[in-house]
Write an enzyme that holds these catalytic residues in place. Structure first.
Site, mmCIF file in Angstrom:
data_model
loop_
_atom_site.group_PDB
_atom_site.id
_atom_site.type_symbol
_atom_site.label_atom_id
_atom_site.label_comp_id
_atom_site.label_asym_id
_atom_site.label_seq_id
_atom_site.Cartn_x
_atom_site.Cartn_y
_atom_site.Cartn_z
ATOM 1 C CD GLU A 1 4.161 0.630 6.911
ATOM 2 O OE1 GLU A 1 5.308 1.064 7.439
ATOM 3 O OE2 GLU A 1 3.898 1.669 6.020
ATOM 4 C CG ASP B 105 -0.067 0.288 2.439
ATOM 5 O OD1 ASP B 105 0.671 -0.633 2.631
ATOM 6 O OD2 ASP B 105 -0.530 0.771 3.369
#
Length: 487
Positions: A150, A83
């Site tokens: 994350e 991400d």
């Protein structure tokens, strides 16, 4: 949308890395929007006949067996996250939910037009895919772990099952200063605040004010630069105005990500129509003060004003407005403690990255970080005490532990030796205030030996993000030689 054909003329050893980075960048992959990029990784594994795992959270593990001669060598775990932080300029029309990035090359840098680049941490994914795609690279069994979300609290690392792994040595490719290798990091959490508000009808002139021109930045690695936080600054501006004249608050909004220092905040206010010039003079006064105070850290800071129509609107009641301004003036923000063990390292900080005034509540999201767990909890207690005193509620999520320094590290010694031999440069080993997934993963894999590194990537979490091409090349050479030396 992107076209990186120019890179092909540079004869880079890492060309395949950039090819995969371009493919990744064409797929939307902001936090909480990772299904498509996760499926892309699974497709890669299937096409290459590799063992792979995909969980309900979209985390992906891909395993490639050792090349000839490395069958008895201990496996190496390569880890990063899929991400990215999605930030863009105001005039950028990209929809992060469905559009890819518009990449381009400028001198030694790879950039994205009007948006964050996602080098954090798309470059880790690109490195891993390029290694597994190359039959020429000698390596032990590779266990590639690519996590989700994350950037919003390490949510993927928190839930991922790693029971299929055999390795105990991990390369985390999620750092942004080439030649600097990280050995520990702070822990953190996300704090959600909801402060109830009441409203009342009021007539007046609508005025929108926007604090803009701020530098922003990563709330971990750049919090020490003391860049202005647009949400906190707006609280100060509103206090300055309400001390001097009648002002009503209709809406407020600032920041997009809890781990990015907010660069803009807009408040829509209601003022007496006959007080417009007086209002503008106060705005000019506070803007002059801010420009002086932030001349070194945010020289572009300014307050833009847009006059609307005379109207009746639902503004915050006087008591609600007082509570909102009091909260923004009293809540801690920024660096709280510097490390007494490691000179120059931030120990404890927090960043109010998102603020939105809803119809019935002020809602904020804050990233709290500390390498001392008790101080992380102390900050939470301070915020909770303040918010509950004002009648609000606090929730936490994404609580992750610090990654503690390991005195004896074989993986650190090996990569240090390889770096020195390849480049005739002395590597730097240090701790970082920003969070890394190594702490959570160390709790899942016994005796895990980690080191974190990566190529030079500047202004991450902002639309100014730029990845050094030459540094990406150096780290590619380092990765290949490290894997070769693992025999």
């Amino acid at each position: 949308m992107s076209n990186l054909t120019e890179l092909k003329g540079r004869n880079l050893e890492s060309q395949r890395v950039f090819d995969y980075f371009e493919e990744i960048s064409a797929i939307p992959h902001g936090s909480r929007n990772t299904k498509q990029i996760s499926d892309y990784l699974v497709s890669f594994a299937k096409e290459h006949g590799l063992e792979h795992y995909q969980d309900e959270a979209n985390n992906v593990v891909i395993i490639q067996e050792a090349t000839a001669g490395y069958e008895n060598t201990e496996p190496i775990i390569i880890q990063g996250h899929m991400d990215m932080v999605c930030e863009k300029e105001n005039d950028c029309n990209i929809d992060f939910e469905k559009d890819g990035l518009d990449l381009y090359v400028e001198d030694d840098f790879l950039k994205a037009r009007g948006t964050t680049l996602g080098g954090d941490d798309g470059i880790a994914v690109a490195y891993a895919l390029a290694i597994m795609d190359s039959p020429e690279i000698a390596h032990p069994r590779l266990e590639v772990v690519i996590t989700v979300d994350e950037e919003i609290g390490m949510l993927g690392a928190e839930v991922i099952d790693l029971s299929m792994l055999k390795g105990h040595k991990l390369l985390n490719i999620d750092s942004d200063v080439e030649g600097h290798f990280l050995t520990s990091c702070a822990g953190g959490m996300t704090v959600e605040v909801s402060l109830p508000v009441t409203r009342m009808a009021q007539k007046g002139l609508e005025m929108a004010i926007t604090i803009t021109g701020l530098e922003g930045g990563h709330s971990g690695s750049e919090i020490d630069k003391e860049h202005a936080n647009a949400n906190i600054v707006m609280g100060r501006v509103l206090k300055y105005l309400t001390d001097r004249m009648e002002v009503g608050i209709i809406t407020m909004a600032g920041g997009l990500k809890d781990n990015a220092i907010p660069r803009e905040h807009t408040a829509v206010l209601l003022i007496p129509a006959e007080k417009k010039e007086e209002f503008l003079s106060y705005i000019a006064e506070i803007e002059k003060i801010l420009k002086n105070e932030f001349a070194a850290s945010d020289e572009g800071i300014c307050i833009q004003t847009v006059a609307g129509a005379e109207k009746e609107a639902e503004i915050l009641s006087y008591s609600a407005m007082s509570k909102v301004i009091f909260y923004l003036r009293q809540v801690p923000d920024g660096v709280q403690h510097m490390s007494r063990v490691i000179p120059g390292l931030v120990e404890t900080s927090l960043n109010m990255g998102i603020l939105a005034l809803k119809e019935d509540a002020l809602v904020t999201t804050t990233s709290v970080r500390s390498s001392v767990s008790s101080r992380k909890e102390e900050l939470l207690d301070r915020i909770t005490h303040l918010v509950e005193f004002l009648g609000g509620e606090v929730e936490t999520n994404g609580d992750y532990p610090a990654w503690e320094y390991k005195a004896d590290s074989e993986i650190r010694d090996t990569i240090s030796a390889v770096y020195k031999e390849l480049f005739d440069e002395e590597p730097v080993f240090e701790a970082i205030h920003a969070g890394l997934e190594c702490g959570l993963l160390s709790g899942k894999i016994a005796d895990l030996d980690c080191v974190s590194f990566g190529p030079n990537n500047y202004d991450i979490h902002t639309p100014k993000e730029r990845l050094s091409i030459s540094s990406t090349e150096k780290v590619w050479k380092l990765l290949k030689e490290f894997l070769k030396r693992c025999k």
